[in-house]
Design an enzyme around this catalytic site. Structure first.
Site, PDB file in Angstrom:
ATOM      1  N   TYR A 139       0.796  -1.284   0.062  1.00  0.00           N
ATOM      2  CA  TYR A 139      -0.030  -0.063   0.022  1.00  0.00           C
ATOM      3  C   TYR A 139       0.934   1.147   0.124  1.00  0.00           C
ATOM      4  O   TYR A 139       2.127   1.170   0.233  1.00  0.00           O
ATOM      5  CB  TYR A 139      -1.043   0.012   1.210  1.00  0.00           C
ATOM      6  CG  TYR A 139      -0.245   0.288   2.366  1.00  0.00           C
ATOM      7  CD1 TYR A 139       0.568  -0.616   3.211  1.00  0.00           C
ATOM      8  CD2 TYR A 139      -0.537   1.643   3.194  1.00  0.00           C
ATOM      9  CE1 TYR A 139       0.960  -0.257   4.495  1.00  0.00           C
ATOM     10  CE2 TYR A 139       0.102   1.993   4.521  1.00  0.00           C
ATOM     11  CZ  TYR A 139       0.899   0.860   4.878  1.00  0.00           C
ATOM     12  OH  TYR A 139       1.409   1.484   6.021  1.00  0.00           O
TER      13      TYR A 139
ATOM     14  N   LYS B 119       6.322  -1.731   1.948  1.00  0.00           N
ATOM     15  CA  LYS B 119       5.214  -1.219   2.805  1.00  0.00           C
ATOM     16  C   LYS B 119       4.061  -2.269   2.562  1.00  0.00           C
ATOM     17  O   LYS B 119       2.959  -2.142   1.574  1.00  0.00           O
ATOM     18  CB  LYS B 119       4.958  -0.043   2.058  1.00  0.00           C
ATOM     19  CG  LYS B 119       4.029   1.066   2.853  1.00  0.00           C
ATOM     20  CD  LYS B 119       4.265   2.445   2.350  1.00  0.00           C
ATOM     21  CE  LYS B 119       3.052   3.447   3.013  1.00  0.00           C
ATOM     22  NZ  LYS B 119       3.154   3.275   4.643  1.00  0.00           N
TER      23      LYS B 119
ATOM     24  N   GLU C 163      12.611   2.741  13.859  1.00  0.00           N
ATOM     25  CA  GLU C 163      11.609   3.781  13.337  1.00  0.00           C
ATOM     26  C   GLU C 163      10.519   3.822  14.422  1.00  0.00           C
ATOM     27  O   GLU C 163      10.439   3.438  15.503  1.00  0.00           O
ATOM     28  CB  GLU C 163      11.132   3.641  12.067  1.00  0.00           C
ATOM     29  CG  GLU C 163      10.535   2.107  11.733  1.00  0.00           C
ATOM     30  CD  GLU C 163      10.023   1.942  10.300  1.00  0.00           C
ATOM     31  OE1 GLU C 163       9.933   2.874   9.615  1.00  0.00           O
ATOM     32  OE2 GLU C 163       9.675   0.642  10.137  1.00  0.00           O
TER      33      GLU C 163
ATOM     34  N   LEU D 234      11.128   1.610   7.074  1.00  0.00           N
ATOM     35  CA  LEU D 234      10.476   2.058   5.735  1.00  0.00           C
ATOM     36  C   LEU D 234      10.978   3.194   5.470  1.00  0.00           C
ATOM     37  O   LEU D 234      11.287   4.190   6.155  1.00  0.00           O
ATOM     38  CB  LEU D 234       9.026   2.479   5.873  1.00  0.00           C
ATOM     39  CG  LEU D 234       8.105   2.485   4.613  1.00  0.00           C
ATOM     40  CD1 LEU D 234       7.800   1.404   3.997  1.00  0.00           C
ATOM     41  CD2 LEU D 234       7.037   3.633   4.819  1.00  0.00           C
TER      42      LEU D 234
HETATM   43  N1  PDD Z   1       2.807   5.152   7.421  1.00  0.00           N
HETATM   44  N2  PDD Z   1       7.432   4.017   8.754  1.00  0.00           N
HETATM   45  C1  PDD Z   1       6.394   3.163   8.928  1.00  0.00           C
HETATM   46  C2  PDD Z   1       6.403   1.944   9.606  1.00  0.00           C
HETATM   47  C3  PDD Z   1       5.104   3.815   8.310  1.00  0.00           C
HETATM   48  O1  PDD Z   1       4.075   3.178   8.456  1.00  0.00           O
HETATM   49  C4  PDD Z   1       5.242   5.198   7.762  1.00  0.00           C
HETATM   50  C5  PDD Z   1       3.785   5.942   7.302  1.00  0.00           C
HETATM   51  C6  PDD Z   1       6.522   5.968   7.820  1.00  0.00           C
HETATM   52  C7  PDD Z   1       6.684   7.174   7.333  1.00  0.00           C
HETATM   53  O2  PDD Z   1       6.668   7.177   5.838  1.00  0.00           O
HETATM   54  P1  PDD Z   1       5.961   8.427   4.979  1.00  0.00           P
HETATM   55  O3  PDD Z   1       6.800   9.517   5.346  1.00  0.00           O
HETATM   56  O4  PDD Z   1       6.340   7.693   3.497  1.00  0.00           O
HETATM   57  O5  PDD Z   1       4.595   8.391   5.163  1.00  0.00           O
HETATM   58  C8  PDD Z   1       7.648   5.227   8.450  1.00  0.00           C
HETATM   59  C9  PDD Z   1       1.557   5.587   6.709  1.00  0.00           C
HETATM   60  C10 PDD Z   1       1.250   7.110   6.818  1.00  0.00           C
HETATM   61  C11 PDD Z   1       0.473   4.799   7.121  1.00  0.00           C
HETATM   62  O6  PDD Z   1       0.475   3.572   7.543  1.00  0.00           O
HETATM   63  O7  PDD Z   1      -0.730   5.417   7.530  1.00  0.00           O
END
Ligand code: PDD
Length: 287
Positions: free
Chosen positions: A30, A144, A176, A200
């Site tokens: 996703y 992801k 993270e 991620l």
């Molecule tokens: N999640 N690490 C993890 C495990 C994440 O699920 C996310 C973002 C990030 C940050 O990535 P980005 O800057 O590309 O949003 C890091 C999204 C927002 C979610 O699952 O809703």
């Protein structure tokens, strides 16, 4: 209004078969993509990460970049708010339950829109609290994946402890958050854990490092030890929905003096300016 497998329809009318491998196995990937003033933020980068996730799970991409852009822009247009959070997911499709990949299955494609509500000014001023937890997820956190049980349990453990996010540690080093990337600041230097299979590759993480570079803020991309996290002057989290947010309490103790520090404030400010200037979609202006 959402997009599902070739159709635009109201969310309430959308149906996915029970045997979809997304439902049965969490077999899919996703993206979450912010939309500001109806402009999709960093779409090429999000689609590149989607492609990397699909490659990693051996799923062929059902759409070209242009097709994705068109579908996403149509979903944005069909929804009323100017600021949206686009959620898209692709699963391996519908097949009789068997762990191995089905020989013939058509990927299920879903694109939906949610209201994008960036953190309030009050929250940005107070910062949020976090707790450290052992990162017990699998070793492909760079994908992801929609299979988020590890992240779900960690996030819930943080909430149960009265915190908003967790700061995950693996083998003595920062990885993270449950749904965010984490940065530390020590002695005026922004510290970012390097991209690896353990985190991620966040799009917001990249934006923050680009902003730091363009504004000549001291920064280092290198492993960040648990001791450095615990003794940090500042901590912040980043994500597409929460942008840049200070962590001011860690494990019940103040981070620094318990208020958002100077580097975090500067990055929140730079990020605000950047997101409002989407004409620079792929670049960052020096300031
Ligand atoms: N999640 N690490 C993890 C495990 C994440 O699920 C996310 C973002 C990030 C940050 O990535 P980005 O800057 O590309 O949003 C890091 C999204 C927002 C979610 O699952 O809703």
């Amino acid at each position: 209004m959402i997009y599902l497998n070739g159709q635009f329809l109201p969310l309430e009318e959308a149906r996915v078969p029970v045997l979809d491998r997304g439902f049965i196995f969490g077999d899919g990937v996703y993206e979450v993509i912010p939309v500001y003033e109806r402009r999709v933020f960093r779409l090429p980068q999000h689609l590149a990460r989607l492609q990397a996730s699909m490659d990693a799970i051996g799923l062929s991409n059902p759409h070209s970049v242009d097709q994705w852009r068109d579908l996403i822009e149509r979903v944005v247009a069909l929804n009323t708010l100017a600021d949206q959070s686009i959620y898209l997911q692709v699963t391996r499709g519908v097949a009789k339950r068997d762990h191995a990949f089905p020989l013939e299955a058509v990927p299920t494609v879903l694109i939906m829109s949610n209201p994008l509500k960036p953190p309030s000014i009050a929250l940005r001023e107070s910062g949020v609290s976090a707790v450290t937890l052992a990162d017990n997820r699998w070793l492909r956190c760079d994908i992801k994946s929609i299979a988020l049980l590890g992240n779900v349990l960690l996030r819930q453990a943080a909430v149960a402890a009265g915190a908003m996010e967790c700061v995950l540690l693996r083998d003595g080093f920062l990885t993270e958050g449950a749904a965010s990337n984490i940065f530390a600041v020590r002695a005026g230097v922004l510290l970012a854990p390097p991209k690896s299979n353990l985190i991620l590759p966040g799009i917001t993480y990249d934006v923050v490092l680009e902003l730091a570079r363009a504004s000549s803020l001291n920064h280092e991309v290198r492993p960040v030890s648990e001791a450095e996290v615990r003794g940090a002057d500042e901590l912040m989290l980043t994500s597409s929905t929460r942008e840049v947010l200070p962590i001011t309490i860690l494990d019940g103790k103040n981070v620094g003096d318990g208020t958002p520090g100077p580097l975090t404030r500067r990055l929140m400010q730079l990020f605000d300016r950047h997101k409002l200037d989407l004409r620079l979609e792929n670049g960052v202006k020096a300031s």
